[in-house]
Design a protein around this motif. Structure first.
Motif, PDB file in Angstrom:
ATOM      1  N   PHE A  92      16.993   4.005  -8.719  1.00  0.00           N
ATOM      2  CA  PHE A  92      15.792   4.201  -9.660  1.00  0.00           C
ATOM      3  C   PHE A  92      14.483   4.297  -8.742  1.00  0.00           C
ATOM      4  O   PHE A  92      13.566   5.111  -9.046  1.00  0.00           O
ATOM      5  CB  PHE A  92      15.236   3.167 -10.590  1.00  0.00           C
ATOM      6  N   ARG A  93      14.624   3.949  -7.378  1.00  0.00           N
ATOM      7  CA  ARG A  93      13.635   4.260  -6.523  1.00  0.00           C
ATOM      8  C   ARG A  93      13.676   5.201  -5.479  1.00  0.00           C
ATOM      9  O   ARG A  93      12.971   5.256  -4.547  1.00  0.00           O
ATOM     10  CB  ARG A  93      13.547   2.779  -5.697  1.00  0.00           C
ATOM     11  N   LEU A  94      14.598   6.047  -5.668  1.00  0.00           N
ATOM     12  CA  LEU A  94      14.742   7.265  -4.965  1.00  0.00           C
ATOM     13  C   LEU A  94      13.685   8.008  -4.933  1.00  0.00           C
ATOM     14  O   LEU A  94      12.902   8.557  -5.925  1.00  0.00           O
ATOM     15  CB  LEU A  94      15.613   8.150  -5.234  1.00  0.00           C
ATOM     16  N   PHE A  95      12.995   8.386  -3.735  1.00  0.00           N
ATOM     17  CA  PHE A  95      11.837   9.172  -3.402  1.00  0.00           C
ATOM     18  C   PHE A  95      10.345   8.594  -4.256  1.00  0.00           C
ATOM     19  O   PHE A  95       9.276   9.142  -4.225  1.00  0.00           O
ATOM     20  CB  PHE A  95      11.848  10.735  -4.334  1.00  0.00           C
ATOM     21  N   LYS A  96      10.817   7.454  -4.499  1.00  0.00           N
ATOM     22  CA  LYS A  96       9.531   6.407  -5.034  1.00  0.00           C
ATOM     23  C   LYS A  96       8.293   6.492  -3.770  1.00  0.00           C
ATOM     24  O   LYS A  96       7.302   6.008  -4.231  1.00  0.00           O
ATOM     25  CB  LYS A  96       9.645   5.434  -5.492  1.00  0.00           C
ATOM     26  N   PHE A  97       8.894   6.414  -2.591  1.00  0.00           N
ATOM     27  CA  PHE A  97       8.050   6.343  -1.636  1.00  0.00           C
ATOM     28  C   PHE A  97       6.721   7.282  -1.504  1.00  0.00           C
ATOM     29  O   PHE A  97       5.719   7.063  -0.989  1.00  0.00           O
ATOM     30  CB  PHE A  97       8.617   6.377  -0.135  1.00  0.00           C
ATOM     31  N   VAL A  98       6.891   8.432  -2.155  1.00  0.00           N
ATOM     32  CA  VAL A  98       6.006   9.196  -2.293  1.00  0.00           C
ATOM     33  C   VAL A  98       4.790   8.873  -3.177  1.00  0.00           C
ATOM     34  O   VAL A  98       3.498   9.407  -2.596  1.00  0.00           O
ATOM     35  CB  VAL A  98       6.642  10.579  -2.928  1.00  0.00           C
ATOM     36  N   ASN A  99       4.864   8.059  -4.019  1.00  0.00           N
ATOM     37  CA  ASN A  99       3.529   7.576  -4.702  1.00  0.00           C
ATOM     38  C   ASN A  99       2.698   6.804  -3.725  1.00  0.00           C
ATOM     39  O   ASN A  99       1.534   7.031  -3.826  1.00  0.00           O
ATOM     40  CB  ASN A  99       4.145   6.476  -5.823  1.00  0.00           C
ATOM     41  N   ASP A 100       3.301   5.884  -3.054  1.00  0.00           N
ATOM     42  CA  ASP A 100       2.400   5.097  -2.082  1.00  0.00           C
ATOM     43  C   ASP A 100       1.941   5.975  -0.829  1.00  0.00           C
ATOM     44  O   ASP A 100       0.651   5.578  -0.198  1.00  0.00           O
ATOM     45  CB  ASP A 100       3.293   3.854  -1.581  1.00  0.00           C
ATOM     46  N   LEU A 101       2.766   6.882  -0.483  1.00  0.00           N
ATOM     47  CA  LEU A 101       2.295   7.724   0.664  1.00  0.00           C
ATOM     48  C   LEU A 101       1.005   8.359  -0.066  1.00  0.00           C
ATOM     49  O   LEU A 101       0.264   9.119   0.663  1.00  0.00           O
ATOM     50  CB  LEU A 101       3.482   9.053   0.824  1.00  0.00           C
ATOM     51  N   HIS A 102       1.102   9.190  -1.253  1.00  0.00           N
ATOM     52  CA  HIS A 102      -0.079   9.818  -2.019  1.00  0.00           C
ATOM     53  C   HIS A 102      -1.275   8.761  -1.991  1.00  0.00           C
ATOM     54  O   HIS A 102      -2.446   9.302  -1.820  1.00  0.00           O
ATOM     55  CB  HIS A 102       0.156  10.192  -3.405  1.00  0.00           C
ATOM     56  N   GLY A 103      -1.010   7.308  -2.372  1.00  0.00           N
ATOM     57  CA  GLY A 103      -2.076   6.541  -2.524  1.00  0.00           C
ATOM     58  C   GLY A 103      -2.488   6.366  -0.926  1.00  0.00           C
ATOM     59  O   GLY A 103      -3.699   5.886  -0.939  1.00  0.00           O
ATOM     60  N   LEU A 104      -1.711   6.529  -0.039  1.00  0.00           N
ATOM     61  CA  LEU A 104      -2.261   6.260   1.319  1.00  0.00           C
ATOM     62  C   LEU A 104      -3.186   7.340   1.731  1.00  0.00           C
ATOM     63  O   LEU A 104      -4.319   7.029   2.648  1.00  0.00           O
ATOM     64  CB  LEU A 104      -1.055   6.238   2.519  1.00  0.00           C
ATOM     65  N   ILE A 105      -3.116   8.369   1.593  1.00  0.00           N
ATOM     66  CA  ILE A 105      -3.936   9.596   1.898  1.00  0.00           C
ATOM     67  C   ILE A 105      -5.048   9.977   0.923  1.00  0.00           C
ATOM     68  O   ILE A 105      -5.863  10.843   1.163  1.00  0.00           O
ATOM     69  CB  ILE A 105      -2.928  11.167   2.252  1.00  0.00           C
ATOM     70  N   SER A 106      -4.837   9.266  -0.126  1.00  0.00           N
ATOM     71  CA  SER A 106      -6.115   9.399  -1.327  1.00  0.00           C
ATOM     72  C   SER A 106      -7.410   8.787  -0.754  1.00  0.00           C
ATOM     73  O   SER A 106      -7.289   7.629  -0.146  1.00  0.00           O
ATOM     74  CB  SER A 106      -5.733   8.938  -2.448  1.00  0.00           C
ATOM     75  N   PRO A 107      -8.573   9.210  -1.031  1.00  0.00           N
ATOM     76  CA  PRO A 107      -9.690   8.571  -0.788  1.00  0.00           C
ATOM     77  C   PRO A 107      -9.844   7.400  -1.603  1.00  0.00           C
ATOM     78  O   PRO A 107      -9.618   7.010  -2.645  1.00  0.00           O
ATOM     79  CB  PRO A 107     -10.846   9.709  -1.275  1.00  0.00           C
ATOM     80  N   VAL A 108     -10.557   6.434  -0.869  1.00  0.00           N
ATOM     81  CA  VAL A 108     -10.838   5.135  -1.333  1.00  0.00           C
ATOM     82  C   VAL A 108     -12.115   5.232  -2.239  1.00  0.00           C
ATOM     83  O   VAL A 108     -13.058   6.088  -2.169  1.00  0.00           O
ATOM     84  CB  VAL A 108     -11.390   4.189  -0.164  1.00  0.00           C
ATOM     85  N   PRO A 109     -12.070   4.629  -3.303  1.00  0.00           N
ATOM     86  CA  PRO A 109     -13.162   4.371  -4.438  1.00  0.00           C
ATOM     87  C   PRO A 109     -14.456   3.941  -3.637  1.00  0.00           C
ATOM     88  O   PRO A 109     -14.430   3.131  -2.690  1.00  0.00           O
ATOM     89  CB  PRO A 109     -12.934   3.305  -5.479  1.00  0.00           C
ATOM     90  N   GLN A 110     -15.398   4.623  -3.978  1.00  0.00           N
ATOM     91  CA  GLN A 110     -16.952   4.424  -3.410  1.00  0.00           C
ATOM     92  C   GLN A 110     -17.334   2.982  -3.926  1.00  0.00           C
ATOM     93  O   GLN A 110     -17.069   2.399  -4.790  1.00  0.00           O
ATOM     94  CB  GLN A 110     -17.931   5.504  -4.022  1.00  0.00           C
ATOM     95  N   GLY A 111     -17.850   2.229  -2.916  1.00  0.00           N
ATOM     96  CA  GLY A 111     -18.242   1.039  -2.915  1.00  0.00           C
ATOM     97  C   GLY A 111     -17.245   0.088  -2.457  1.00  0.00           C
ATOM     98  O   GLY A 111     -17.477  -1.335  -2.558  1.00  0.00           O
ATOM     99  N   THR A 112     -16.125   0.273  -1.968  1.00  0.00           N
ATOM    100  CA  THR A 112     -14.812  -0.457  -1.757  1.00  0.00           C
ATOM    101  C   THR A 112     -15.355  -1.056  -0.255  1.00  0.00           C
ATOM    102  O   THR A 112     -15.405  -0.063   0.636  1.00  0.00           O
ATOM    103  CB  THR A 112     -13.686   0.203  -1.513  1.00  0.00           C
ATOM    104  N   PRO A 113     -15.367  -2.145   0.082  1.00  0.00           N
ATOM    105  CA  PRO A 113     -15.503  -2.752   1.283  1.00  0.00           C
ATOM    106  C   PRO A 113     -14.668  -2.337   2.314  1.00  0.00           C
ATOM    107  O   PRO A 113     -13.540  -2.030   1.997  1.00  0.00           O
ATOM    108  CB  PRO A 113     -15.699  -4.030   1.043  1.00  0.00           C
ATOM    109  N   LEU A 114     -15.019  -2.042   3.542  1.00  0.00           N
ATOM    110  CA  LEU A 114     -13.924  -1.667   4.519  1.00  0.00           C
ATOM    111  C   LEU A 114     -12.801  -2.556   4.772  1.00  0.00           C
ATOM    112  O   LEU A 114     -11.812  -1.818   4.816  1.00  0.00           O
ATOM    113  CB  LEU A 114     -14.615  -1.572   5.764  1.00  0.00           C
TER     114      LEU A 114
END
Length: 255
Positions: free
Chosen positions: A60-82
């Motif tokens: 079930f988890r095959l290629f699921k790592f892409v989800n978090d890889l996408h989250g890794l390179i996605s911009p952080v919501p504005q106002g989020t502390p460093l």
């Protein structure tokens, strides 16, 4: 709505829920850790179910790592502390690494990858990554809850003369706080589960303790997945109703 219509609607929600790979994975997770609790690390039917379900979940988890890889390179919501932003990205990186390495473990467990010693080593590394991601999640949720608490207190001051529970913004923040609290509890329990799987404290975190906590977090995950499905179902029903109303309005106008 008739009883038959209600039954159809309920079955439709169940089908929608089971159609999600994430939901099926969490159900299998509950079976896996429930079996681990029953077996307590002893050979037998329960342990066989634990091992076979664990292997099945990896599919079930095959290629699921892409989800978090996408989250890794996605911009952080504005106002989020460093610090929270860095912790969030660390969580994505660790979880993505865990899911990627888990596929290599699956290859080893199925016999496609022949090096058993390296498979076991990669398996331990992947579990450490999962534990690290759970620690990051715990810290992120603590930070976000603190931010929410401050904003809710500020909002309460502005709503002194009115019922805060009737205020939409306050209710939304309260619901968000409850969701994050649940996520915090789950992440904290997952850390202990990881400790049990890695056998870092075998006398305290026994297979039975690991199974019990894993079973509990599985139910939390199922509940969280169910809420997502419910939101999708409501959105789908709303869209259908709006479409029907538009058609009715169109025919009424033509008439």
């Amino acid at each position: 709505m008739s009883t038959l219509d209600a039954t159809r609607a309920e079955l439709a929600l169940i089908v929608l829920y089971l159609n999600k790979a994430e939901a099926r994975d969490k159900i299998c997770r509950a079976i896996q850790y429930g079996s681990k609790f029953l077996s307590n690390g002893q050979p037998g039917t329960a342990q066989n179910v634990d091992k076979s379900t664990s292997l099945a979940r990896k599919v079930f988890r095959l290629f699921k790592f892409v989800n978090d890889l996408h989250g890794l390179i996605s911009p952080v919501p504005q106002g989020t502390p460093l610090p929270l932003a860095l912790l969030g990205k660390s969580k994505n990186a660790l979880l993505s690494t865990f899911l990627f390495l888990d596929q290599i473990v699956w290859l080893g467990r199925t016999g496609i990858y022949k090096n058993k010693e390296r498979t076991e080593l990669i398996g331990r590394i992947s579990l450490f990554c999962w534990m690290g991601s759970s620690i990051c999640t715990t810290l992120v949720e603590l930070g976000e809850l603190r931010r929410l608490s401050k904003s809710m207190k500020k909002l309460e001051k502005n709503l002194k003369d009115s019922d805060k529970h009737k205020n939409e913004e306050y209710c939304a923040k309260l619901q968000k706080s409850n969701e994050r609290t649940l996520a915090l509890v789950k992440a904290g329990l997952d850390i202990v589960v990881a400790v049990g799987l890695l056998q870092l404290a075998p006398k305290k975190v026994t297979p039975r303790v690991t199974g019990a906590l894993g079973f509990a977090t599985s139910f939390i995950s199922c509940y969280q997945a169910d809420k997502v499905v419910l939101c999708v179902a409501v959105a789908s029903i709303t869209t259908q109703v709006q479409g029907k109303l538009k058609w009715e309005a169109c025919f009424a106008h033509q008439a």
